[in-house]
Motif scaffolding. Sequence first.
Motif: not given
Length: 180
Positions: A84-89, A113-121, A158-159
């Motif tokens: 488990x890592x910490x993402x943007x959201x 729990x990343x942003x739909x259309x960005x990190x959730x990809x 989603x860098x």
Amino acid sequence: MSKTAQMFKPGLMLLMVAAAAALVLGLVNLMTAGRIAAIAEETMNRAMQTVLPAASYTDTGAEDDGEIEAIYAAEDGGWVVQVTESGSQGLVTMMVGVSPDFTCTGISVTESSETAGLGAIAGQASEKGEAFRSQFAGVSGTVAVTKEGGVIDAISGATITSKAVCRGVTAALAACQALG
């Protein structure tokens, strides 16, 4: 009616409503806990089979260090690491397959729990998601996005999520090398 009784009545009603709500929530939890656990186990097993197919997996008993949650030895060789890592959201939980020669065999994002259309990809069963995850097969050592001198193309927009996945794969590879 006395002033004390007038103040006591709303408090008693609130207590009764709260007790009833707690009872209902407790019953719902009791009725669904088994099914929720079964779905979580099925998701985990599917993710393990995706990243490193094997007849069975054995928990190595590796201690949860806040990043590496568990390491499973595959019967046919190699490991599957839950990291488990910490993402943007929020947190990004993934399974990382590691071959006996300490290269990544694949990744599967199990929770995000990343942003739909960005990190959730990163975890989606879409063309972009598959393309992003497929880059990890065969990598070893320290894994990084191209902006940091690595070989992984980040998901556009989603860098932070892409870097989180790279950190997770790097941690999984290092943990397996430490196991030997």
